[in-house]
Write an enzyme that holds these catalytic residues in place. Structure first.
Site, PDB file in Angstrom:
ATOM      1  N   CYS A 247       0.834  -1.188   0.000  1.00 58.85           N
ATOM      2  CA  CYS A 247       0.000   0.000   0.000  1.00 58.85           C
ATOM      3  C   CYS A 247       0.882   1.256   0.000  1.00 58.85           C
ATOM      4  O   CYS A 247       2.069   1.197   0.267  1.00 58.85           O
ATOM      5  CB  CYS A 247      -0.867  -0.003   1.262  1.00 58.85           C
TER       6      CYS A 247
ATOM      7  N   ARG B  49       2.668   2.144  -7.802  1.00 61.47           N
ATOM      8  CA  ARG B  49       2.810   0.910  -7.010  1.00 61.47           C
ATOM      9  C   ARG B  49       1.641  -0.040  -7.201  1.00 61.47           C
ATOM     10  O   ARG B  49       1.700  -1.192  -6.771  1.00 61.47           O
ATOM     11  CB  ARG B  49       2.910   1.269  -5.516  1.00 61.47           C
TER      12      ARG B  49
ATOM     13  N   TRP C 275      -3.548  -1.770  -1.500  1.00 61.67           N
ATOM     14  CA  TRP C 275      -3.349  -2.988  -2.292  1.00 61.67           C
ATOM     15  C   TRP C 275      -3.932  -4.082  -1.414  1.00 61.67           C
ATOM     16  O   TRP C 275      -3.344  -4.457  -0.397  1.00 61.67           O
ATOM     17  CB  TRP C 275      -1.866  -3.210  -2.563  1.00 61.67           C
TER      18      TRP C 275
ATOM     19  N   ASN D 279       0.230  -0.230   6.200  1.00 60.37           N
ATOM     20  CA  ASN D 279       0.826  -1.030   5.134  1.00 60.37           C
ATOM     21  C   ASN D 279       1.435  -2.241   5.825  1.00 60.37           C
ATOM     22  O   ASN D 279       2.228  -2.077   6.749  1.00 60.37           O
ATOM     23  CB  ASN D 279       1.914  -0.219   4.409  1.00 60.37           C
ATOM     24  N   GLY D 280       1.037  -3.453   5.423  1.00 60.26           N
ATOM     25  CA  GLY D 280       1.572  -4.668   6.053  1.00 60.26           C
ATOM     26  C   GLY D 280       0.441  -5.613   6.399  1.00 60.26           C
ATOM     27  O   GLY D 280      -0.625  -5.582   5.787  1.00 60.26           O
TER      28      GLY D 280
ATOM     29  N   GLU E 293      11.703 -22.208 -15.498  1.00 58.72           N
ATOM     30  CA  GLU E 293      11.525 -20.795 -15.135  1.00 58.72           C
ATOM     31  C   GLU E 293      12.760 -19.995 -15.527  1.00 58.72           C
ATOM     32  O   GLU E 293      12.634 -18.887 -16.047  1.00 58.72           O
ATOM     33  CB  GLU E 293      11.237 -20.656 -13.648  1.00 58.72           C
TER      34      GLU E 293
ATOM     35  N   LYS F 163      12.551 -16.764 -18.095  1.00 61.10           N
ATOM     36  CA  LYS F 163      13.065 -15.449 -17.695  1.00 61.10           C
ATOM     37  C   LYS F 163      14.038 -14.927 -18.743  1.00 61.10           C
ATOM     38  O   LYS F 163      13.985 -13.786 -19.170  1.00 61.10           O
ATOM     39  CB  LYS F 163      13.746 -15.530 -16.319  1.00 61.10           C
TER      40      LYS F 163
ATOM     41  N   GLU G  87      12.178 -14.091 -22.067  1.00 65.42           N
ATOM     42  CA  GLU G  87      11.239 -12.967 -21.945  1.00 65.42           C
ATOM     43  C   GLU G  87      11.938 -11.628 -22.057  1.00 65.42           C
ATOM     44  O   GLU G  87      11.439 -10.724 -22.700  1.00 65.42           O
ATOM     45  CB  GLU G  87      10.583 -13.013 -20.555  1.00 65.42           C
TER      46      GLU G  87
ATOM     47  N   HIS H 274      18.423 -38.508 -26.100  1.00 62.73           N
ATOM     48  CA  HIS H 274      17.384 -39.037 -27.013  1.00 62.73           C
ATOM     49  C   HIS H 274      17.104 -38.084 -28.160  1.00 62.73           C
ATOM     50  O   HIS H 274      16.014 -38.088 -28.717  1.00 62.73           O
ATOM     51  CB  HIS H 274      16.106 -39.316 -26.207  1.00 62.73           C
TER      52      HIS H 274
ATOM     53  N   LYS I 103       1.577  -7.661 -18.811  1.00 58.89           N
ATOM     54  CA  LYS I 103       1.685  -8.165 -17.441  1.00 58.89           C
ATOM     55  C   LYS I 103       0.584  -9.183 -17.145  1.00 58.89           C
ATOM     56  O   LYS I 103       0.813 -10.159 -16.464  1.00 58.89           O
ATOM     57  CB  LYS I 103       1.594  -7.011 -16.439  1.00 58.89           C
TER      58      LYS I 103
HETATM   59  C1  AGP Z   1       6.056 -14.524 -16.339  1.00 62.35           C
HETATM   60  O1  AGP Z   1       7.295 -13.833 -16.258  1.00 62.35           O
HETATM   61  C2  AGP Z   1       5.225 -14.047 -17.500  1.00 62.35           C
HETATM   62  N1  AGP Z   1       4.984 -12.657 -17.375  1.00 62.35           N
HETATM   63  C3  AGP Z   1       4.009 -14.906 -17.782  1.00 62.35           C
HETATM   64  O2  AGP Z   1       4.475 -16.189 -18.147  1.00 62.35           O
HETATM   65  C4  AGP Z   1       2.997 -15.087 -16.636  1.00 62.35           C
HETATM   66  O3  AGP Z   1       3.564 -15.919 -15.640  1.00 62.35           O
HETATM   67  C5  AGP Z   1       1.758 -15.783 -17.204  1.00 62.35           C
HETATM   68  O4  AGP Z   1       1.185 -14.949 -18.176  1.00 62.35           O
HETATM   69  C6  AGP Z   1       0.709 -16.124 -16.140  1.00 62.35           C
HETATM   70  O5  AGP Z   1       0.280 -14.944 -15.518  1.00 62.35           O
HETATM   71  P1  AGP Z   1      -0.567 -15.062 -14.170  1.00 62.35           P
HETATM   72  O6  AGP Z   1       0.344 -15.693 -13.158  1.00 62.35           O
HETATM   73  O7  AGP Z   1      -0.945 -13.652 -13.828  1.00 62.35           O
HETATM   74  O8  AGP Z   1      -1.772 -15.925 -14.454  1.00 62.35           O
END
Ligand code: AGP
Length: 612
Positions: free
Chosen positions: A2, A27, A76, A102-103, A484, A488, A491, A507, A607
């Site tokens: 928040c 934020r 938030w 906040n917390g 992951e 990263k 992306e 294989h 996002k």
């Molecule tokens: C992760 O770095 C990406 N931005 C993307 O794979 C994300 O994890 C995916 O779109 C799922 O989003 P969500 O967790 O909000 O459902």
């Protein structure tokens, strides 16, 4: 997280509070409010769900709220869905106190029950309102603002940055800080509080960062600071010379790096509210033990990084529960006519809680009678509201498109779920349970030690940012971790990358190995360490350049095979990926930095993917 602002001076407070809150909008928030002590010595409370504009319009830009001392908040949501009742400031029933927070107050339920028994009536679903009501309860006993705050702090448990007004003390704000940032701003005949310096920049650059346990009393002409024993102390002032953009990122060059370094605190917020007397408890979970015992199938459904948490969850839950666990991409689950019924538990993982594929998969599962539990960061989001049960990760708003702290807190929740389910099913050894809880408590601190070596990774990235293809190889948990790490890197640096189960390389895919191919070899999972080493030998024999990741206790052993070795502290198996992901996040970040990529807003990405 928040946003908090407070002002005491000779000017009208409301316009300054609204301007300060507008500088905290980046934020992320879902509602906002202000409280001002009026010349008639009452507290004028204004708050609204939605964007700050709603509050601005309601108060005519603050011009219809009169008074020179006030507090403001952008919320938030953590406890209680986003609406005006749950937004801050929260008032005590008798109107004496207004509080912004906040917390998280971990023991708010027991305190709320106590106050209700004392005849107190609550308005909201929040943990914060408990602070306002408890303040008035104590004030009615001692009639002293400062003493009442001290009594409250001795009663509540959790993380909190507080700004407090008392209608009987019209010249002061009391501020408190514990495990959540709060700073004091110093002006001429006016003083401020704020959750981050961004809110203060137009007014002052002369600040003091409060430390844990400290309280402050601010009037227009003075700021008194007290330590945890409520003894007066002096603190060094800082001069902030950041510009606004740098201030929003807390001095970090990108939100992503800030959020990577926020992970230890995010884990504290995700884990500690669920730890009680060395046991993991989910107070808000509706699922009952007999239901857990009744499920014949467990399916995890998600997208992207959340899916990668699900893959880790499969390994951990199967090993702990000795039940079959499936993990499916939401975009596949929705169209495969899933075999799901009322004996199936489907767990949906989503940071945003708005991912369309995951939302539609949720509908499919519910149509077929499944019990749906979601693990979500954004409180009150569509997936959270559409599920039978929800566990929030409390990572705070994540601004960078590439997720880091949300992923880490999701993983922590899945691991805690494994402990809770394992205890219900009687499939987890009590010694292993106790050891895992002990390691969970140490996880934030161990993660901080991993972060302290970020320069080693930055140096490596400076030499290896120009590869066209990178492989992440590992087995079991390390393979899932590699998924992951690979995402990263793809992306944010736009380098093609692939995560591969290292036992599968022979294989077919090993044909791609050639002189100089970069391989990130993950060997943190002890039970398959020798296998990991032999796979490293395989790829090196074909000319691969290898960066290995293992635990501190295996560093020398790994060095026999690879010259460049990164390590993480030893911990229990299920928590290894929580530490192992940090070097991979940093590697992706520093490679992308070297390549001049738009790290916080990578091309083609959003996002929250709310489209097919
Ligand atoms: C992760 O770095 C990406 N931005 C993307 O794979 C994300 O994890 C995916 O779109 C799922 O989003 P969500 O967790 O909000 O459902």
């Amino acid at each position: 997280m928040c946003g908090i602002v407070g002002f005491v001076g000779q000017k009208q407070a409301a316009p300054i509070l609204l301007d300060g809150l507008s500088r905290l909008e980046y934020r992320g928030y879902d509602s906002a409010g202000i409280a001002v002590i009026t010349p008639e010595h009452t507290i004028d409370l204004r708050k609204a769900e939605g964007r700050l504009k709603v509050l601005n319009d309601m108060t005519d830009g603050g011009n219809n709220v009169h008074g020179c001392i006030g507090i403001g908040h952008t919320r938030w949501a953590t406890h209680g869905v986003p609406n005006s009742t749950n937004s801050h400031p929260h008032m005590s029933e008798g109107g004496k106190f207004a509080v912004i927070h906040n917390g998280i107050v971990e023991n708010y339920i027991e305190i709320k029950d106590f106050l209700i028994k004392q005849g107190v009536h609550f308005q909201s679903e929040t943990d914060t309102e408990v602070i306002a009501q408890l303040l008035e309860f104590y004030y009615n006993e001692c009639h002293d603002f400062f003493e009442s705050v001290g009594r409250v702090l001795r009663r509540i448990r959790g993380a909190y940055a507080l700004g407090i007004l008392c209608a009987d003390c019209t010249d002061r704000i009391i501020a408190v800080r514990k495990d959540t940032p709060l700073l004091l701003g110093f002006g001429e005949g006016e003083n401020y509080i704020a959750s981050d310096v961004t809110a203060l920049l137009p007014y002052t650059r002369d600040v003091v960062y409060m430390d844990d346990g400290e309280m402050a009393i601010l009037t227009k002409d003075s700021v008194q600071i007290f330590d945890a024993m409520q003894q007066p102390i002096e603190k060094a002032h800082q001069h902030i010379d950041w510009d606004l953009s740098a201030a929003e990122k807390g001095g970090y060059p990108h939100f992503m790096l800030k959020e990577i370094f926020e992970q230890p605190d995010a884990l504290r917020h995700a884990i500690s509210p669920h730890l009680r007397d060395d046991r993991v408890v989910f107070d808000d979970m509706k699922l009952k033990p007999e239901q857990i015992k009744d499920f014949t199938r467990l399916v995890i459904v998600a997208c992207g990084s959340s899916y990668h948490v699900g893959v880790l969850g499969k390994y951990t839950l199967e090993r702990t529960l000795r039940r079959s666990v499936e993990v499916q991409l939401a975009s596949e689950f929705r169209y495969c006519d899933p075999i799901v019924d009322d004996k199936t538990l489907v767990i949906f993982i989503s940071q945003s809680g708005e991912t369309l594929d995951t939302m539609e998969a949720l509908k499919e599962a519910k149509k077929r009678g499944a019990y749906t539990l979601s693990i979500v960061n954004v409180v009150g989001s569509s997936i959270a509201r559409g599920s039978d049960d929800v566990i929030y990760t409390w990572a705070g708003p994540e601004i960078a498109v590439a997720t880091t702290k949300a992923y880490s807190t999701q993983l922590a929740v899945v691991n805690m779920l494994a402990l809770v389910f394992g205890e219900v099913l009687g499939t987890i050894d009590p010694t292993e349970y106790a050891q895992t809880v002990s390691e969970l408590k140490k996880l934030p601190e161990k993660m901080e030690s991993v972060l302290s070596h970020h320069e080693d990774i930055q140096k490596y990235a400076a030499q290896h940012f120009n590869h066209n293809s990178v492989f992440f190889i590992g087995r079991n948990l390390d393979y899932a971790l590699g998924l992951e790490g690979s995402l990263k890197l793809k992306e944010i640096s736009y380098i093609h990358s692939e995560a591969y189960a290292s036992g599968e390389l022979k294989h077919g895919t090993i044909s791609l190995m050639e002189e100089g191919t970069l391989v990130i070899a993950l060997g943190t999972y002890g039970k398959l360490f020798e296998k990991a080493q032999s796979n490293i030998v395989e790829v090196k024999a074909r000319g691969a350049e290898v960066l290995a990741l293992t635990t501190e206790s295996r560093r020398e052993e790994m060095r026999k095979t690879v010259s460049t070795v990164l390590t993480i502290p030893d911990t229990v198996d299920m928590l290894l990926p929580n530490l192992g992901v940090v070097p991979l996040q940093l590697l992706a970040y520093y490679v992308a930095l070297q390549r001049g990529c738009d790290i916080d807003k990578p091309r083609n990405l959003a996002k929250s993917v709310t489209v097919e």
